[in-house]
Design an enzyme around this catalytic site. Structure first.
Site, short mmCIF file in Angstrom:
data_model
loop_
_atom_site.label_atom_id
_atom_site.label_comp_id
_atom_site.label_asym_id
_atom_site.label_seq_id
_atom_site.Cartn_x
_atom_site.Cartn_y
_atom_site.Cartn_z
N ASP A 39 -2.76 2.02 1.04
CA ASP A 39 -4.09 2.60 1.24
C ASP A 39 -5.14 1.53 1.54
O ASP A 39 -6.33 1.74 1.29
CB ASP A 39 -4.51 3.40 0.00
CG ASP A 39 -3.76 4.72 -0.12
OD1 ASP A 39 -2.95 5.04 0.76
OD2 ASP A 39 -3.98 5.42 -1.13
N HIS A 95 -1.01 7.41 4.46
CA HIS A 95 -1.40 8.81 4.64
C HIS A 95 -1.66 9.13 6.10
O HIS A 95 -2.03 8.26 6.88
CB HIS A 95 -2.66 9.14 3.81
CG HIS A 95 -2.48 8.95 2.34
ND1 HIS A 95 -1.89 9.91 1.54
CD2 HIS A 95 -2.78 7.90 1.53
CE1 HIS A 95 -1.87 9.46 0.28
NE2 HIS A 95 -2.39 8.25 0.26
N HIS A 124 -9.07 -1.42 -2.38
CA HIS A 124 -8.77 -0.05 -2.80
C HIS A 124 -8.34 -0.08 -4.27
O HIS A 124 -8.82 0.69 -5.09
CB HIS A 124 -7.67 0.53 -1.91
CG HIS A 124 -7.32 1.95 -2.20
ND1 HIS A 124 -8.17 3.00 -1.90
CD2 HIS A 124 -6.21 2.52 -2.74
CE1 HIS A 124 -7.60 4.14 -2.27
NE2 HIS A 124 -6.41 3.88 -2.78
N HIS A 137 -1.62 3.93 -7.81
CA HIS A 137 -2.00 5.35 -7.77
C HIS A 137 -0.76 6.25 -7.75
O HIS A 137 0.25 5.91 -7.14
CB HIS A 137 -2.90 5.64 -6.57
CG HIS A 137 -4.26 5.03 -6.69
ND1 HIS A 137 -5.09 4.79 -5.62
CD2 HIS A 137 -4.95 4.58 -7.79
CE1 HIS A 137 -6.22 4.25 -6.04
NE2 HIS A 137 -6.15 4.11 -7.35
N HIS A 181 0.64 0.11 -4.57
CA HIS A 181 -0.39 0.10 -5.62
C HIS A 181 -0.11 1.17 -6.66
O HIS A 181 0.83 1.95 -6.51
CB HIS A 181 -1.79 0.21 -5.03
CG HIS A 181 -2.08 1.49 -4.29
ND1 HIS A 181 -1.44 1.85 -3.12
CD2 HIS A 181 -2.96 2.50 -4.55
CE1 HIS A 181 -1.92 3.01 -2.70
NE2 HIS A 181 -2.83 3.43 -3.55
N ASP A 214 0.18 8.87 -6.27
CA ASP A 214 0.78 9.34 -5.02
C ASP A 214 1.50 8.23 -4.28
O ASP A 214 1.97 8.41 -3.16
CB ASP A 214 -0.27 10.02 -4.12
CG ASP A 214 -1.47 9.14 -3.82
OD1 ASP A 214 -1.76 8.20 -4.58
OD2 ASP A 214 -2.15 9.40 -2.80
N HIS A 215 1.62 7.06 -4.92
CA HIS A 215 2.40 5.94 -4.37
C HIS A 215 3.44 5.45 -5.37
O HIS A 215 4.56 5.12 -4.99
CB HIS A 215 1.46 4.80 -3.96
CG HIS A 215 0.57 5.17 -2.81
ND1 HIS A 215 0.84 4.83 -1.50
CD2 HIS A 215 -0.56 5.91 -2.78
CE1 HIS A 215 -0.09 5.34 -0.72
NE2 HIS A 215 -0.95 6.00 -1.47
#
Length: 251
Positions: A128, A167, A105, A49, A47, A51-52
């Site tokens: 996530d 995570h 999400h 975001h 996705h 941090d991905h």
């Protein structure tokens, strides 16, 4: 087929071709690939975001021509090839990767289901959407969508499927799960194991679909006792209520 949560990599052993899932630190990924004699063929992004997807542009600079896969309705940074639910991608001689649309999400979130030789355990990279003993926050979607993603799409995979999530939140998640099912022996056992793993500096990932069906409250909302526990009359309503409680829970 070989998967690792070290940087969520997928490797075809016969050709030493590899794919990386959500590689936010491209230099580290390429260092590990090089030390194992692997050729990185493409990136799978779950996705948008940061941090991905935040490493995609950099990895494209470092590996000219590399493909970056992402959801067709997800605005994934650096995406070169868009995938929809049911699309398949091959890696090396033996690996097939199936894109599963698992929204909530984010609206275009994709989970990647990976199969190799017949005798090998499949794996799913859930970003996530599904965490060990929990799920992602509903940033862009609804309880109905998360119910479909978890309890229809992902729950229908073979029970032996290994679950690689985005995570390491397992201890906290299992502690919360225990507040909903204090007598669930599997949750108690897994929490003890997870604490020991973390104290030893080890990961708690991967899980399995079977494990999640036994310990993850968000995948147990079809059970009347879970619905009753949170004062709800339907699985979707219960899932939404549990997410609300988890968002406000401090442990």
């Amino acid at each position: 087929m070989n998967e690792s949560s070290e940087w969520r990599r997928i490797v075809d052993e016969s050709t030493k071709e590899a794919a990386a899932v959500d590689p936010v630190e491209p230099e580290k990924v390429l260092e590990v690939a090089s030390s194992h004699g692997l050729t990185l063929k493409f990136v799978l992004t779950t996705h948008h975001h940061w941090d991905h997807a935040g490493g995609n542009d950099k990895i494209k600079q470092l590996v000219p021509g590399i493909k970056v896969y992402g959801g067709s309705i997800e605005n994934v940074k650096g995406c070169t090839d868009k995938v929809e639910n049911g699309d398949k991608v091959s890696l090396g001689a033996e690996i097939t990767i199936l894109a599963l649309h698992t929204p909530c999400h984010t609206q275009g979130h994709i989970s990647y289901y990976v199969t190799g030789k017949e005798d090998e355990q499949p794996a799913v990279f859930t970003g996530d959407t599904l965490f060990i003993a929990s799920c992602g926050k509903f940033f862009e979607g609804t309880a109905e969508q998360m119910y479909q993603s978890l309890n229809v799409t992902l729950a229908s995979l073979p029970k032996s499927t290994r679950v690689y999530c985005g995570h390491e939140y397992s201890v906290n998640n299992l502690q919360f799960a225990l507040t909903l099912e204090p007598d669930n022996l599997r949750i108690q056992q897994k929490l003890t194991w997870a604490r020991n793993q973390r104290q030893a500096g080890q990961a708690t990932i991967p899980s399995t679909i079977e494990d999640e069906l036994e310990t993850n409250p968000f995948m147990r909302v079809d059970l009347p006792e879970i619905q009753e526990r949170v004062g709800c009359k339907s699985p979707v309503e219960a899932l939404g209520e549990i997410r609300k409680q988890k968002d406000n829970w401090r442990g």
